[in-house]
Design a protein around this motif. Structure first.
Motif, PDB file in Angstrom:
ATOM      1  N   ALA A   5       0.983  -1.145   0.144  1.00  0.00           N
ATOM      2  CA  ALA A   5       0.118   0.021  -0.189  1.00  0.00           C
ATOM      3  C   ALA A   5       0.889   1.303  -0.170  1.00  0.00           C
ATOM      4  O   ALA A   5       0.691   2.020  -0.883  1.00  0.00           O
ATOM      5  CB  ALA A   5      -1.050  -0.122   1.038  1.00  0.00           C
ATOM      6  N   SER A   6       2.015   1.221   0.806  1.00  0.00           N
ATOM      7  CA  SER A   6       2.560   2.529   0.793  1.00  0.00           C
ATOM      8  C   SER A   6       3.524   2.672  -0.530  1.00  0.00           C
ATOM      9  O   SER A   6       3.794   3.697  -0.992  1.00  0.00           O
ATOM     10  CB  SER A   6       3.784   2.244   1.983  1.00  0.00           C
ATOM     11  OG  SER A   6       3.200   2.396   3.447  1.00  0.00           O
ATOM     12  N   ALA A   7       3.824   1.349  -1.193  1.00  0.00           N
ATOM     13  CA  ALA A   7       4.635   1.331  -2.300  1.00  0.00           C
ATOM     14  C   ALA A   7       3.849   2.122  -3.274  1.00  0.00           C
ATOM     15  O   ALA A   7       4.295   2.969  -4.199  1.00  0.00           O
ATOM     16  CB  ALA A   7       5.069   0.198  -2.653  1.00  0.00           C
ATOM     17  N   ALA A   8       2.457   1.763  -3.514  1.00  0.00           N
ATOM     18  CA  ALA A   8       1.981   2.102  -4.663  1.00  0.00           C
ATOM     19  C   ALA A   8       1.461   3.831  -4.335  1.00  0.00           C
ATOM     20  O   ALA A   8       1.497   4.461  -5.394  1.00  0.00           O
ATOM     21  CB  ALA A   8       0.651   1.376  -4.359  1.00  0.00           C
ATOM     22  N   ARG A   9       1.244   4.016  -3.214  1.00  0.00           N
ATOM     23  CA  ARG A   9       1.135   5.416  -2.836  1.00  0.00           C
ATOM     24  C   ARG A   9       2.062   6.337  -3.157  1.00  0.00           C
ATOM     25  O   ARG A   9       2.209   7.472  -3.494  1.00  0.00           O
ATOM     26  CB  ARG A   9       0.594   5.766  -1.654  1.00  0.00           C
ATOM     27  CG  ARG A   9      -0.895   5.039  -1.402  1.00  0.00           C
ATOM     28  CD  ARG A   9      -1.423   5.280   0.188  1.00  0.00           C
ATOM     29  NE  ARG A   9      -1.708   6.799   0.223  1.00  0.00           N
ATOM     30  CZ  ARG A   9      -2.635   7.129   1.312  1.00  0.00           C
ATOM     31  NH1 ARG A   9      -2.725   6.491   2.320  1.00  0.00           N
ATOM     32  NH2 ARG A   9      -2.886   8.561   1.270  1.00  0.00           N
ATOM     33  N   LEU A  10       3.471   5.828  -2.686  1.00  0.00           N
ATOM     34  CA  LEU A  10       4.713   6.772  -3.205  1.00  0.00           C
ATOM     35  C   LEU A  10       4.652   6.743  -4.692  1.00  0.00           C
ATOM     36  O   LEU A  10       5.125   7.919  -5.275  1.00  0.00           O
ATOM     37  CB  LEU A  10       5.833   5.865  -2.321  1.00  0.00           C
ATOM     38  CG  LEU A  10       7.072   6.854  -2.311  1.00  0.00           C
ATOM     39  CD1 LEU A  10       6.754   7.779  -1.195  1.00  0.00           C
ATOM     40  CD2 LEU A  10       8.411   5.924  -1.638  1.00  0.00           C
ATOM     41  N   LEU A  11       4.568   5.861  -5.231  1.00  0.00           N
ATOM     42  CA  LEU A  11       4.724   5.977  -6.945  1.00  0.00           C
ATOM     43  C   LEU A  11       3.709   6.834  -7.235  1.00  0.00           C
ATOM     44  O   LEU A  11       4.210   7.698  -8.269  1.00  0.00           O
ATOM     45  CB  LEU A  11       4.391   4.396  -7.463  1.00  0.00           C
ATOM     46  CG  LEU A  11       5.705   3.480  -7.705  1.00  0.00           C
ATOM     47  CD1 LEU A  11       4.981   2.204  -8.242  1.00  0.00           C
ATOM     48  CD2 LEU A  11       6.445   4.043  -8.640  1.00  0.00           C
ATOM     49  N   ARG A  12       2.526   6.753  -6.970  1.00  0.00           N
ATOM     50  CA  ARG A  12       1.448   7.911  -7.199  1.00  0.00           C
ATOM     51  C   ARG A  12       2.124   9.183  -6.940  1.00  0.00           C
ATOM     52  O   ARG A  12       1.865  10.287  -7.671  1.00  0.00           O
ATOM     53  CB  ARG A  12       0.331   7.442  -6.639  1.00  0.00           C
ATOM     54  CG  ARG A  12      -1.001   8.345  -6.987  1.00  0.00           C
ATOM     55  CD  ARG A  12      -2.284   7.458  -6.878  1.00  0.00           C
ATOM     56  NE  ARG A  12      -2.581   7.725  -5.348  1.00  0.00           N
ATOM     57  CZ  ARG A  12      -2.920   6.548  -4.599  1.00  0.00           C
ATOM     58  NH1 ARG A  12      -2.639   5.279  -5.166  1.00  0.00           N
ATOM     59  NH2 ARG A  12      -3.178   6.674  -3.454  1.00  0.00           N
ATOM     60  N   ALA A  13       2.684   9.426  -5.527  1.00  0.00           N
ATOM     61  CA  ALA A  13       3.181  10.968  -5.493  1.00  0.00           C
ATOM     62  C   ALA A  13       4.183  11.093  -6.273  1.00  0.00           C
ATOM     63  O   ALA A  13       4.266  12.468  -6.677  1.00  0.00           O
ATOM     64  CB  ALA A  13       3.568  10.754  -3.714  1.00  0.00           C
ATOM     65  N   ALA A  14       5.104  10.212  -6.713  1.00  0.00           N
ATOM     66  CA  ALA A  14       6.219  10.668  -7.531  1.00  0.00           C
ATOM     67  C   ALA A  14       5.608  11.102  -9.036  1.00  0.00           C
ATOM     68  O   ALA A  14       6.318  11.814  -9.551  1.00  0.00           O
ATOM     69  CB  ALA A  14       7.115   9.638  -7.603  1.00  0.00           C
ATOM     70  N   ASN A  15       4.546  10.518  -9.364  1.00  0.00           N
ATOM     71  CA  ASN A  15       3.812  10.734 -10.455  1.00  0.00           C
ATOM     72  C   ASN A  15       2.752  11.908 -10.488  1.00  0.00           C
ATOM     73  O   ASN A  15       2.060  11.920 -11.617  1.00  0.00           O
ATOM     74  CB  ASN A  15       3.440   9.491 -11.331  1.00  0.00           C
ATOM     75  CG  ASN A  15       4.499   8.579 -11.695  1.00  0.00           C
ATOM     76  OD1 ASN A  15       5.432   9.006 -12.302  1.00  0.00           O
ATOM     77  ND2 ASN A  15       4.564   7.096 -11.341  1.00  0.00           N
ATOM     78  N   SER A  16       2.596  12.616  -9.488  1.00  0.00           N
ATOM     79  CA  SER A  16       1.579  13.332  -9.327  1.00  0.00           C
ATOM     80  C   SER A  16       1.990  14.834  -9.989  1.00  0.00           C
ATOM     81  O   SER A  16       2.884  14.970 -10.402  1.00  0.00           O
ATOM     82  CB  SER A  16       1.616  13.809  -7.881  1.00  0.00           C
ATOM     83  OG  SER A  16       2.408  14.444  -7.249  1.00  0.00           O
ATOM     84  N   ALA A  17       0.765  15.536 -10.102  1.00  0.00           N
ATOM     85  CA  ALA A  17       0.957  17.023 -10.799  1.00  0.00           C
ATOM     86  C   ALA A  17       2.138  17.788 -10.145  1.00  0.00           C
ATOM     87  O   ALA A  17       2.400  18.715 -10.763  1.00  0.00           O
ATOM     88  CB  ALA A  17      -0.321  17.574 -10.733  1.00  0.00           C
ATOM     89  N   ALA A  18       2.579  17.323  -9.011  1.00  0.00           N
ATOM     90  CA  ALA A  18       3.750  18.073  -8.162  1.00  0.00           C
ATOM     91  C   ALA A  18       4.885  17.927  -8.773  1.00  0.00           C
ATOM     92  O   ALA A  18       5.609  18.789  -8.857  1.00  0.00           O
ATOM     93  CB  ALA A  18       3.786  17.767  -6.887  1.00  0.00           C
ATOM     94  N   TYR A  19       4.963  17.073  -9.782  1.00  0.00           N
ATOM     95  CA  TYR A  19       6.144  16.866 -10.428  1.00  0.00           C
ATOM     96  C   TYR A  19       5.913  16.730 -12.095  1.00  0.00           C
ATOM     97  O   TYR A  19       5.074  16.042 -12.443  1.00  0.00           O
ATOM     98  CB  TYR A  19       6.957  15.326 -10.058  1.00  0.00           C
ATOM     99  CG  TYR A  19       7.523  15.543  -8.680  1.00  0.00           C
ATOM    100  CD1 TYR A  19       8.877  16.035  -8.424  1.00  0.00           C
ATOM    101  CD2 TYR A  19       6.745  15.243  -7.611  1.00  0.00           C
ATOM    102  CE1 TYR A  19       9.101  16.079  -6.974  1.00  0.00           C
ATOM    103  CE2 TYR A  19       6.992  15.060  -6.300  1.00  0.00           C
ATOM    104  CZ  TYR A  19       8.277  15.956  -5.906  1.00  0.00           C
ATOM    105  OH  TYR A  19       9.015  15.823  -4.752  1.00  0.00           O
ATOM    106  N   GLY A  20       6.844  17.132 -12.598  1.00  0.00           N
ATOM    107  CA  GLY A  20       6.470  17.389 -14.371  1.00  0.00           C
ATOM    108  C   GLY A  20       7.513  16.004 -14.822  1.00  0.00           C
ATOM    109  O   GLY A  20       7.951  15.479 -14.136  1.00  0.00           O
ATOM    110  N   GLY A  21       7.670  16.028 -16.097  1.00  0.00           N
ATOM    111  CA  GLY A  21       8.272  15.172 -16.757  1.00  0.00           C
ATOM    112  C   GLY A  21       7.904  13.797 -16.967  1.00  0.00           C
ATOM    113  O   GLY A  21       6.872  13.542 -16.753  1.00  0.00           O
TER     114      GLY A  21
END
Length: 278
Positions: free
Chosen positions: A54-70
């Protein structure tokens, strides 16, 4: 009277070492220890976080969120590299904290839920203030904001074990509000948090705290909490001049500071909220 009785009960439980303290999930404790080592590899950290899907999935989601481009990242190692160690630790701890904000009675569930929503708001603004007004680490400031009301957790556990403390809900909520800071310091020390974070619940509540030197994590949390309270106050309360704190002075902010009035600050705040909600 209820607040006094609750405090006496808490003090007695502490003196007898009978105040039950919640524990963080193991993954959060291990990740926190690993992130304290600047030489820890992203690969090793990824393997640890992967033990909690669960934490792994959410961390991936955070890294791919709109807060980060690219370009999107596809695995945990890339996500950790993008987020950095301090933010990785903060987000994994954030996921763990949400899991332990639980209670049985509807009234205590409501109190904990409201506290968690406030903590997320304070954490987001604390990160923005740290980045824009200080040399402090924004991710650590975010964590400090998340921990501000953590003392509610053992207090709620005590109340659930002592039903007579919950016979007047309105008085109980006021009592919990008055006591959580001191209990929070006790809990954070038991969790082995460094003193700069363990002291935040108490120090951030002291609007007149005097100290030499630049702003610290308690200062950014103090200002963030005051702003959160003002935003959610009634119309009449918002017409009254906001309280001024020594923390405003150390951050170089006016008493009427409002992040919504500055486009750059508002944009940064929106990005931090996205990270915390991912």
């Amino acid at each position: 009277m209820k607040s006094l009785y609750l405090w006496l009960t808490v003090v007695d439980a502490l003196n007898r070492d009978e105040l039950t303290l919640p524990t963080l999930p193991d993954v959060a404790l291990r990740v926190s220890r690993m992130c304290a080592d600047p030489d820890v590899s992203a690969a090793r950290l990824a393997r640890e976080i992967a033990t909690d899907p669960a934490s792994a999935a959410r961390l991936l989601r955070a890294a791919n969120s709109a807060a980060y481009g690219g370009r999107p990242v596809a695995d945990l190692q890339q996500a950790i590299a993008r987020l950095g160690l301090p933010l990785t630790r903060t987000l994994v701890t954030r996921y763990a904290l949400e899991q332990i904000h639980v209670a049985r009675s509807p009234e205590l569930v409501r109190i904990l839920r409201a506290s968690w929503v406030r903590s997320l708001e304070v954490a987001a603004l604390a990160a923005v203030l740290a980045r824009s007004r200080t040399p402090l680490n924004p991710a650590t400031a975010m964590l400090a904001g998340l921990l501000r009301e953590i003392g509610l957790l053992p207090l709620v556990g005590l109340v659930e074990a002592r039903p007579e403390l919950n016979d007047r809900p309105a008085e109980l909520e006021a009592g919990l509000s008055n006591l959580h800071a001191r209990v929070g310091v006790h809990l954070l020390r038991a969790w082995n948090f460094p003193d700069e974070l363990a002291q935040v619940p108490v120090l951030s509540a002291d609007l007149e705290r005097q100290r030499d030197g630049p702003a610290d994590y308690a200062d950014v949390v103090c200002v963030a909490a005051l702003q959160q309270q003002r935003e959610h106050a009634g119309l009449l309360a918002r017409l009254v001049p906001p309280p001024h704190s020594a923390s405003h002075d150390r951050l170089g902010l006016p008493p009427r500071f409002n992040p919504a009035r500055d486009a750059r600050t508002a944009t940064q705040l929106a990005a931090e909220r996205v990270l915390l909600s991912a």
